[in-house]
Design a protein around this motif. Structure first.
Motif, PDB file in Angstrom:
ATOM      1  N   VAL A 137      -6.405   2.990   8.789  1.00 22.61           N
ATOM      2  CA  VAL A 137      -6.908   2.295   9.690  1.00 22.61           C
ATOM      3  C   VAL A 137      -6.074   0.746   9.815  1.00 22.61           C
ATOM      4  O   VAL A 137      -5.659   0.232  10.640  1.00 22.61           O
ATOM      5  N   ASN A 138      -5.720   0.485   8.496  1.00 21.31           N
ATOM      6  CA  ASN A 138      -5.036  -0.646   8.204  1.00 21.31           C
ATOM      7  C   ASN A 138      -3.491  -0.669   9.022  1.00 21.31           C
ATOM      8  O   ASN A 138      -3.015  -1.695   9.353  1.00 21.31           O
ATOM      9  N   GLN A 194       0.853  -1.191  -0.037  1.00 22.85           N
ATOM     10  CA  GLN A 194       0.052  -0.090   0.133  1.00 22.85           C
ATOM     11  C   GLN A 194       0.854   1.285  -0.030  1.00 22.85           C
ATOM     12  O   GLN A 194       1.822   1.026   0.518  1.00 22.85           O
ATOM     13  N   MET A 203     -15.656   1.264   1.858  1.00 23.79           N
ATOM     14  CA  MET A 203     -15.253  -0.355   2.169  1.00 23.79           C
ATOM     15  C   MET A 203     -16.312  -1.225   1.290  1.00 23.79           C
ATOM     16  O   MET A 203     -16.031  -2.249   0.884  1.00 23.79           O
ATOM     17  N   VAL A 204     -17.716  -0.814   1.447  1.00 22.65           N
ATOM     18  CA  VAL A 204     -18.679  -1.598   0.919  1.00 22.65           C
ATOM     19  C   VAL A 204     -18.828  -1.504  -0.709  1.00 22.65           C
ATOM     20  O   VAL A 204     -18.826  -2.460  -1.280  1.00 22.65           O
ATOM     21  N   THR A 209     -11.989  -3.584  -0.806  1.00 23.84           N
ATOM     22  CA  THR A 209     -11.030  -3.502   0.127  1.00 23.84           C
ATOM     23  C   THR A 209      -9.678  -3.803  -0.586  1.00 23.84           C
ATOM     24  O   THR A 209      -8.411  -4.121   0.377  1.00 23.84           O
ATOM     25  N   ASP A 210      -9.480  -3.983  -1.946  1.00 22.29           N
ATOM     26  CA  ASP A 210      -8.226  -4.374  -2.377  1.00 22.29           C
ATOM     27  C   ASP A 210      -7.257  -3.063  -2.106  1.00 22.29           C
ATOM     28  O   ASP A 210      -7.717  -2.033  -2.283  1.00 22.29           O
ATOM     29  N   ASN A 211      -6.077  -3.676  -2.272  1.00 17.62           N
ATOM     30  CA  ASN A 211      -4.958  -2.854  -1.719  1.00 17.62           C
ATOM     31  C   ASN A 211      -4.745  -1.578  -2.701  1.00 17.62           C
ATOM     32  O   ASN A 211      -4.610  -0.471  -2.331  1.00 17.62           O
ATOM     33  N   LYS A 271     -18.588  -3.667  -7.519  1.00 16.66           N
ATOM     34  CA  LYS A 271     -17.984  -2.800  -6.690  1.00 16.66           C
ATOM     35  C   LYS A 271     -16.965  -2.004  -7.597  1.00 16.66           C
ATOM     36  O   LYS A 271     -16.340  -2.408  -8.735  1.00 16.66           O
TER      37      LYS A 271
END
Lengths: 448, 379
Positions: free
Chosen positions: B334-335, B167, B317-318, B322-324, B239
């Motif tokens: 957050v990660n 990331q 997120m939805v 959540t892919d890098n 998405k």
């Protein structure tokens, strides 16, 4: 000009070589790893061009470690692995499966949540072969099969989830030199542990650091306490009945275990900061009391992951160490071990998903992570010498020698209890309510 | 008359004092967070940020002696500085957790196995032993010392330059901008048209429609996450960026329409009627008259919507995943905090990193905000 070209070509070659070397943390064929299993897996699987999405709970440093393992899977099969995670992964996986865009593989630490997904028909069963494999190759294999088996949409029970990466919870952490300074011995029985607690109070110290704070999950460290004490006061089958609510939460056996916890946490002299500080102290800050001068406490009950919250530079094994939370000598219940862990399951079936579950059966999927840090496995065929440090090896031995292994009860109970009233009930209990009152309230909240 | 004049300064003082109190109330936590963002995690846990600014006398955690062993005349010695040369004035020290203040600086302590340890006031120590100390656990030293303030840039380095698991914060910045800008522009475009129609065009059921839109304001967006994502999967956008723009537009529209409609209703009726008399079409009235006059309201809503989409984690997120390579800034930060969270130092530093762009937007457009906040409230 030509020289420059060759020079840059050489640099490029070097760089790409470095990049390749970085992909796999341990070069194939070197060291005491089970490379034969990896090579066999490599030869048997060729899925070039496929993509596998994995959704898991690991973020930050853990994500780097997890991806270092997935890199071996990618290298062997040619599958492109996309790992992702999110802070609210419990909700995220429900949203994604409900809405019809699930990942191929999901990895979660809550069997209760997986049970819900299985019941709704969102998870693919792993089959009899994997079930037999688990029973044979994991220590206390049947209890692991039981953990990963759930009732499907039609009500028949089958193996749906594969346990991978385990935490041991029955640990008490301490600072060996503080024990030496004060002349304390490591207790071998629960009676000794209680005597030591009283001894420390009599010497003017504070025995325990207990912190239940954890944001929205405040109270969970107390559930570990109660579960550990339940396993030490009652036989394991009563523990199982408690989890399924055949034994009501407000029965005398459970209330007794809660009161045992109260003996440690509700006596002001026994806890750093007094009983009132227990609920307000964050569980991540709580172990730091072991290392202050003068020490705020001598003992801390927490799972195997806690060293990542010790002060920077703390050497586990030298500056801090742990012992197995002992069992009562007066009760013949063996050496029960409480644990938690993550389970992998297929939410979107494909060849790559199946291959990934097969990959988790190779020793290499376990050894690569355990040779780095914070990974325990009950798999018997891995080379235990590969554990990254002696402490992890010691924990691994606790896991392999367990006469009884039980999974964290609060993770197995329905969400409304295990991630709700059990947590808040423990906060109320430490805050002053009686064990019976709290247990009655939790029993009333159990979904009918 | 006199007493009114006499009262004024008292009122003025009261206003000034309460403004000062309010400003302090808001600024103090921010200052605390800023100071914390320059401290290490251990420092944050062990003392308050206000103590970081001056030298403090305190009992320090144990420091284990480390250094290379020098053998001379059958005596093995290790010497060095406990604080690594960073400074500190020791007033007492000890080697047992039971008696952390047993010795004064300059004293020599006799330890087990013939070890002798001397600690000076500035932290210099020398340890001598009759036998080699190699591979042995060296003693710990407990000190009571006043240490100078110590700050670090490491937290910001971690947030900005630590490429954890592929990331990068630069990519996350770009992703967030890709989300936030269209997600601000699209709802404004749609809402401006709707607001004009609801404010100035006569059609049956108009009042009901307005009431319905105001009613939508109270619907929590969490209710819509699963059905909306199901719908996106069904129509095939799944998405992705298009998906999240649509989602943010939908979630932002009720407030946008409500805010703009109330503002437009307040515009002078005469201008619009004059334009109608002169033969302007509805579209011309909207483009030529209403839009320029509504600029403050548009700008203030743009600020709201931009800040909301910038700070959003849940919707991203939805609907984005959540892919890098698709992670937004908030998701990336957050990660960084790790699987169990709790890295306060990262949290405080990342707060200041993520606040930079919204601050810029706010200060460049704040004169519209004050005007726009009053939109529709005064007639």
């Amino acid at each position: 000009m030509k020289r420059m070209l060759t020079a840059s070509a050489a640099t490029l070659a070097l760089l790409s070589g470095a990049a390749l070397a970085q992909d796999l943390v341990f070069p194939v064929g070197e060291g005491a790893f089970n490379w034969d299993s990896y090579k066999a897996f490599d030869a048997a699987n060729n899925l070039d061009g496929q993509t596998l999405t994995i959704f898991g709970p690991w973020r930050g440093e853990d994500q780097v470690l997890a991806e270092s393992v997935f890199a071996y899977f990618a290298a062997a099969t040619g599958v492109k692995v996309n790992y992702s995670s999110s802070e609210s992964y419990e909700q995220q996986i429900v949203i994604d499966t409900e809405a019809g865009s699930p990942p191929n593989i999901a990895i979660l630490p809550q069997p209760g949540l997986i049970a819900d997904l299985v019941k709704k028909g969102k998870v693919t069963a792993l089959g009899q072969e994997t079930q037999d494999w688990l029973a044979q190759n994991y220590a206390a294999g049947d209890s692991w099969v039981g953990l990963g088996s759930f009732a499907g949409p039609d009500g028949t029970k089958a193996l749906y989830a594969f346990p991978y990466k385990i935490d041991v919870k029955s640990l008490v952490w301490y600072v060996p030199e503080n024990f030496e300074d004060a002349g304390y011995e490591i207790p071998e029985t629960m009676e000794d542990l209680k005597a030591l607690t009283e001894q420390i109070v009599a010497d003017g110290g504070t025995p325990w650091c207990i912190g239940l704070g954890s944001g929205g999950a405040t109270g969970w460290p107390a559930t570990d306490w109660v579960e550990d004490l339940m396993l030490r006061t009652q036989p394991a089958d009563l523990y199982d009945q408690w989890v399924s609510n055949e034994l009501p939460f407000n029965s005398p056996e459970v209330v007794g275990a809660i009161e045992e916890f109260g003996w440690f946490a509700k006596t002001d002299a026994n806890v750093a900061g007094g009983a009132s500080a227990v609920t307000s102290t964050d569980f991540r800050d709580s172990p730091k009391g072991l290392f202050t001068s003068p020490p705020q406490c001598y003992l801390h009950h927490q799972a195997s992951f806690i060293p990542s919250f010790f002060p920077e530079g703390t050497q586990v094994g030298t500056d801090a160490d742990f012992f197995y939370m002992p069992a009562y000598a007066g009760k013949d219940l063996g050496k029960p071990v409480l644990g938690a862990g993550t389970l992998a399951f297929i939410t979107k079936d494909s060849d790559a998903s199946r291959a990934f579950i097969e990959f988790l059966k190779t020793p290499i999927a376990h050894e690569v992570w355990m040779a780095q840090k914070s990974f325990l496995t009950p798999m018997k065929t891995v080379n235990a010498d590969l554990y990254g440090d002696p402490t992890m090896k010691k924990m691994g031995e606790i896991l392999l020698n367990a006469t009884t292994f039980r999974f964290d009860a609060s993770d197995l109970m329905p969400g409304a209890v295990g991630a709700g009233s059990f947590w808040t009930g423990m906060v109320d209990f430490v805050g002053g309510k009686s064990a019976q009152e709290v247990a009655d309230a939790i029993q009333a909240s159990w979904p009918k | 008359m006199d007493n009114i004049v006499g009262k004024k300064p008292a009122l003025l003082w009261a206003v000034h004092l309460s403004v000062l109190a309010l400003v302090l109330l808001w600024v103090l936590p921010v200052v605390g967070l800023l100071v914390s963002s320059f401290r290490t995690g251990d420092q944050i846990v062990s003392s308050g940020w206000w103590q970081a600014l001056s030298a403090q006398e305190a009992q320090q955690p144990a420091i284990r002696i480390a250094g290379t062993e020098v053998a001379q005349d059958g005596v093995f010695a290790i010497s060095g500085n406990l604080y690594g040369g960073k400074g500190g004035a020791i007033s007492a020290w000890g080697t047992s957790s039971r008696e952390p203040e047993a010795h004064a600086p300059g004293d020599t302590a006799e330890l087990a196995d013939g070890l002798r340890l001397t600690v000076q006031e500035n932290g210099d120590f020398s340890l001598t032993s009759p036998a080699s100390l190699a591979d042995q656990r060296l003693p710990r030293v407990f000190t009571t010392a006043s240490t100078p303030p110590e700050f670090t840039l490491q937290n910001y380095r971690n947030v900005l330059f630590s490429p954890l698991a592929g990331q990068s914060i630069g990519q996350a910045f770009l992703n967030t901008l890709t989300v936030a800008i269209p997600a601000t522009v699209i709802p404004i475009l749609v809402a401006a048209f709707a607001a004009y129609a609801l404010a100035w065009m006569e059609f049956p059921g108009r009042a009901l429609l307005v009431a319905f839109i105001v009613g939508l304001l109270v619907v929590p967006l969490q209710l819509a996450l699963i059905p909306l994502l199901q719908f996106h999967n069904w129509i095939g956008i799944g998405k992705g960026y298009l998906s999240i723009w649509m989602a943010h537009t939908g979630f932002g529209l009720p407030l946008a329409i409500y805010l703009l409609r109330n503002y437009m209703v307040g515009l002078p009726k005469d201008i619009i009627e004059n334009a109608r008399v002169d033969g302007a079409t509805e579209f011309q009235i909207f483009i030529r008259i209403i839009l320029p006059l509504s600029f403050p309201a548009l700008a203030s809503f743009a600020i709201f919507q931009f800040l909301w989409t910038w700070n959003d984690l849940l919707v991203a997120m939805v609907f984005l995943g959540t892919d890098n390579d698709k992670l937004v800034l908030t998701g990336n930060l957050v990660n960084l905090m790790g699987s169990r969270g709790g890295d306060w130092e990262i949290l405080s530093a990342s707060a200041f990193v993520s606040i930079a762009v919204p601050l810029l937007v706010f200060f460049s457009m704040q004169r519209f905000l004050v005007r726009g906040l009053l939109a529709g409230s005064v007639k």
